[in-house]
Design a protein around this motif. Sequence first.
Motif, PDB file in Angstrom:
ATOM      1  N   GLY A 300      41.335  48.878  41.002  1.00 50.93           N
ATOM      2  CA  GLY A 300      42.108  50.082  41.312  1.00 50.93           C
ATOM      3  C   GLY A 300      43.092  50.376  40.194  1.00 50.93           C
ATOM      4  O   GLY A 300      42.724  50.515  39.029  1.00 50.93           O
ATOM      5  N   ASP A 301      44.382  50.454  40.548  1.00 51.14           N
ATOM      6  CA  ASP A 301      45.429  50.721  39.568  1.00 51.14           C
ATOM      7  C   ASP A 301      46.044  49.446  39.028  1.00 51.14           C
ATOM      8  O   ASP A 301      47.099  49.486  38.384  1.00 51.14           O
ATOM      9  N   ALA A 302      45.419  48.322  39.282  1.00 53.46           N
ATOM     10  CA  ALA A 302      45.962  47.035  38.861  1.00 53.46           C
ATOM     11  C   ALA A 302      45.004  46.318  37.915  1.00 53.46           C
ATOM     12  O   ALA A 302      43.792  46.544  37.931  1.00 53.46           O
ATOM     13  N   LEU A 303      45.566  45.469  37.078  1.00 51.38           N
ATOM     14  CA  LEU A 303      44.796  44.595  36.196  1.00 51.38           C
ATOM     15  C   LEU A 303      45.036  43.169  36.660  1.00 51.38           C
ATOM     16  O   LEU A 303      46.186  42.753  36.826  1.00 51.38           O
ATOM     17  N   GLN A 304      43.955  42.426  36.852  1.00 47.86           N
ATOM     18  CA  GLN A 304      44.063  41.034  37.282  1.00 47.86           C
ATOM     19  C   GLN A 304      43.588  40.118  36.163  1.00 47.86           C
ATOM     20  O   GLN A 304      42.480  40.276  35.643  1.00 47.86           O
ATOM     21  N   LEU A 305      44.436  39.167  35.805  1.00 49.84           N
ATOM     22  CA  LEU A 305      44.131  38.160  34.791  1.00 49.84           C
ATOM     23  C   LEU A 305      44.037  36.807  35.492  1.00 49.84           C
ATOM     24  O   LEU A 305      44.933  36.452  36.277  1.00 49.84           O
ATOM     25  N   ILE A 306      42.978  36.080  35.208  1.00 45.10           N
ATOM     26  CA  ILE A 306      42.749  34.804  35.889  1.00 45.10           C
ATOM     27  C   ILE A 306      42.518  33.714  34.850  1.00 45.10           C
ATOM     28  O   ILE A 306      41.741  33.883  33.915  1.00 45.10           O
ATOM     29  N   GLY A 347      58.903  44.632  37.147  1.00 44.44           N
ATOM     30  CA  GLY A 347      59.549  44.510  38.445  1.00 44.44           C
ATOM     31  C   GLY A 347      58.576  44.039  39.513  1.00 44.44           C
ATOM     32  O   GLY A 347      57.755  43.133  39.295  1.00 44.44           O
ATOM     33  N   ALA A 348      58.649  44.689  40.664  1.00 40.40           N
ATOM     34  CA  ALA A 348      57.811  44.288  41.807  1.00 40.40           C
ATOM     35  C   ALA A 348      56.350  44.691  41.625  1.00 40.40           C
ATOM     36  O   ALA A 348      55.505  44.293  42.437  1.00 40.40           O
ATOM     37  N   ARG A 349      56.029  45.449  40.585  1.00 37.20           N
ATOM     38  CA  ARG A 349      54.642  45.877  40.386  1.00 37.20           C
ATOM     39  C   ARG A 349      53.768  44.772  39.805  1.00 37.20           C
ATOM     40  O   ARG A 349      52.551  44.925  39.731  1.00 37.20           O
ATOM     41  N   ALA A 350      54.376  43.670  39.369  1.00 40.39           N
ATOM     42  CA  ALA A 350      53.611  42.567  38.794  1.00 40.39           C
ATOM     43  C   ALA A 350      53.907  41.282  39.550  1.00 40.39           C
ATOM     44  O   ALA A 350      54.963  41.130  40.170  1.00 40.39           O
ATOM     45  N   SER A 351      52.966  40.358  39.504  1.00 33.05           N
ATOM     46  CA  SER A 351      53.152  39.060  40.172  1.00 33.05           C
ATOM     47  C   SER A 351      52.335  38.001  39.459  1.00 33.05           C
ATOM     48  O   SER A 351      51.370  38.294  38.751  1.00 33.05           O
ATOM     49  N   MET A 352      52.728  36.746  39.660  1.00 34.79           N
ATOM     50  CA  MET A 352      51.956  35.613  39.165  1.00 34.79           C
ATOM     51  C   MET A 352      51.882  34.566  40.276  1.00 34.79           C
ATOM     52  O   MET A 352      52.919  34.159  40.812  1.00 34.79           O
ATOM     53  N   GLY A 361      40.813  22.280  41.671  1.00 32.61           N
ATOM     54  CA  GLY A 361      41.461  22.664  40.431  1.00 32.61           C
ATOM     55  C   GLY A 361      42.647  23.582  40.669  1.00 32.61           C
ATOM     56  O   GLY A 361      43.204  23.655  41.765  1.00 32.61           O
ATOM     57  N   THR A 362      43.000  24.319  39.621  1.00 32.57           N
ATOM     58  CA  THR A 362      44.157  25.217  39.678  1.00 32.57           C
ATOM     59  C   THR A 362      43.739  26.607  39.210  1.00 32.57           C
ATOM     60  O   THR A 362      42.981  26.742  38.250  1.00 32.57           O
ATOM     61  N   ARG A 363      44.256  27.615  39.891  1.00 29.49           N
ATOM     62  CA  ARG A 363      44.005  28.994  39.498  1.00 29.49           C
ATOM     63  C   ARG A 363      45.342  29.707  39.317  1.00 29.49           C
ATOM     64  O   ARG A 363      46.201  29.669  40.211  1.00 29.49           O
ATOM     65  N   ALA A 364      45.506  30.340  38.175  1.00 31.74           N
ATOM     66  CA  ALA A 364      46.669  31.192  37.927  1.00 31.74           C
ATOM     67  C   ALA A 364      46.196  32.633  37.951  1.00 31.74           C
ATOM     68  O   ALA A 364      45.296  33.004  37.190  1.00 31.74           O
ATOM     69  N   LEU A 365      46.783  33.423  38.812  1.00 31.12           N
ATOM     70  CA  LEU A 365      46.393  34.825  38.966  1.00 31.12           C
ATOM     71  C   LEU A 365      47.585  35.710  38.638  1.00 31.12           C
ATOM     72  O   LEU A 365      48.614  35.650  39.302  1.00 31.12           O
ATOM     73  N   VAL A 366      47.439  36.525  37.608  1.00 28.88           N
ATOM     74  CA  VAL A 366      48.477  37.475  37.198  1.00 28.88           C
ATOM     75  C   VAL A 366      48.000  38.882  37.534  1.00 28.88           C
ATOM     76  O   VAL A 366      46.892  39.276  37.149  1.00 28.88           O
ATOM     77  N   THR A 367      48.828  39.625  38.252  1.00 28.73           N
ATOM     78  CA  THR A 367      48.504  41.003  38.602  1.00 28.73           C
ATOM     79  C   THR A 367      49.511  41.928  37.940  1.00 28.73           C
ATOM     80  O   THR A 367      50.722  41.746  38.077  1.00 28.73           O
ATOM     81  N   LEU A 368      48.989  42.917  37.199  1.00 31.43           N
ATOM     82  CA  LEU A 368      49.824  43.868  36.467  1.00 31.43           C
ATOM     83  C   LEU A 368      49.423  45.288  36.823  1.00 31.43           C
ATOM     84  O   LEU A 368      48.284  45.522  37.225  1.00 31.43           O
ATOM     85  N   PRO A 369      50.322  46.241  36.646  1.00 29.35           N
ATOM     86  CA  PRO A 369      49.879  47.640  36.725  1.00 29.35           C
ATOM     87  C   PRO A 369      48.941  47.935  35.560  1.00 29.35           C
ATOM     88  O   PRO A 369      49.199  47.508  34.431  1.00 29.35           O
ATOM     89  N   PHE A 370      47.852  48.631  35.837  1.00 27.60           N
ATOM     90  CA  PHE A 370      46.888  48.930  34.774  1.00 27.60           C
ATOM     91  C   PHE A 370      47.417  50.070  33.929  1.00 27.60           C
ATOM     92  O   PHE A 370      47.593  51.188  34.397  1.00 27.60           O
ATOM     93  N   ILE A 371      47.679  49.783  32.654  1.00 34.21           N
ATOM     94  CA  ILE A 371      48.153  50.783  31.695  1.00 34.21           C
ATOM     95  C   ILE A 371      47.179  50.779  30.541  1.00 34.21           C
ATOM     96  O   ILE A 371      47.042  49.779  29.831  1.00 34.21           O
ATOM     97  N   ASP A 372      46.483  51.890  30.359  1.00 35.07           N
ATOM     98  CA  ASP A 372      45.454  51.954  29.331  1.00 35.07           C
ATOM     99  C   ASP A 372      46.087  52.047  27.955  1.00 35.07           C
ATOM    100  O   ASP A 372      47.135  52.636  27.770  1.00 35.07           O
ATOM    101  N   GLY A 373      45.439  51.430  26.980  1.00 28.61           N
ATOM    102  CA  GLY A 373      45.940  51.446  25.610  1.00 28.61           C
ATOM    103  C   GLY A 373      44.775  51.387  24.645  1.00 28.61           C
ATOM    104  O   GLY A 373      43.642  51.165  25.030  1.00 28.61           O
ATOM    105  N   PRO A 374      45.039  51.559  23.338  1.00 27.62           N
ATOM    106  CA  PRO A 374      43.966  51.568  22.346  1.00 27.62           C
ATOM    107  C   PRO A 374      43.400  50.175  22.102  1.00 27.62           C
ATOM    108  O   PRO A 374      44.096  49.171  22.234  1.00 27.62           O
TER     109      PRO A 374
END
Length: 382
Positions: A300-306, A347-352, A361-374
């Motif tokens: 959606g409007d979020a980017l998830q990094l794992i 702010g509150a739009r991101a989390s880890m 094992g261990t999973r680190a999940l980072v959620t960010l607002p999706f901001i498009d860039g070059p």
Amino acid sequence: MTTSTQGSGDIGSPEPSMERRIVPVGAVVLTTFFALLYALRGSIALLDRGEDPRWAQQVGWSLAMWWTCLPLLPPLAALVRRFPVGRPRPWRNAGILLLGTTAAAWLRHVLMTPVVVAITGVPDVTASAAARTLTYFTVFLVMVALLHAVHYYRAERARELREALLTRGLAEARLAALRTQLQPHFVFNVLNAVTTLLHADPMAADRMLTRFAALLRMILHEETEEHALERELDLLARYVELMQLRFGDRIVVEWAVADAAWGARVPFLVLQPLVENAYEHGLAKRETGGRVRIGAARTGDALQLIVEDDGEGIDVEARAIIGLGNAETGSGIGLRNTRNRLSQLYGARASMVLERTPGGGTRALVTLPFIDGPHESEGPRA
């Protein structure tokens, strides 16, 4: 090294031409209203006497009479800027403005009445001089009120701007401090990894040190707080190469990056502490090695990094209590730093979230607002 914040919105300065736009328009509207009102009253009086109302003549004469009030607007505006009604001396300033308004009304009658007579050819009625001066005083008083509204609007906008700049400056200072903390921590950990190879495999340690110097130059030349995920993964791939020189083939790294995610903007070195955590705390002590999975996808409007490993796992509850790290050993600085930077940037739009996986094992999940860039560079595409 400069930083920039995202999502704060662009902060613009108060419009310097606001007063020049609003006040003249308001003054013209106000004087035109009075002119039409006077023209209507004059024409109605003529109709009552059974005479020709002469609408066009009445309107022309009234507009000439009232628009000649406008040249006195700049002095009134200067007076309001110099003596606005408010603290610290409201009564003194109010008295000065009343005197100025009275003087403007008198000057209007004395200086502009001959101009109106010359333009319209209608002689002035001396008996109405006092009444007209009082009317002009009323008009100028309304203008002074309009000037005050604009004056205080601009003052409020300037105050909001100062507060916004102060807030942004504080946020940038905090980000700079976090970044200053992150880089020495990163350098120390890599050099510590080099020393572990120094006696066991000097050639590998030498190659690791050479590649680390190249990576460090790239990192030190990175001037923005955010960059494209593609650039982030390029830096991360170079870091993974260093770790592979240390751990060899016993740790397998998998990349799973969705095509839609490559151009997204992410914080500088947001993934490196998570991958470092997977190596150092998840897999380093396992003689059989293991697997590290690095992924990114748009949801959606979020980017998830794992970043996920199949190592020993972590005591999530204990780390949550002490802030994702051990206060005595200093471990977890990178994770705390990452969480704090996310909070500063989004702010509150991101989390880890750091959690155990079903396999232990261990999973680190980072959620960010999706901001498009070059797109900036080619990285390790899956």
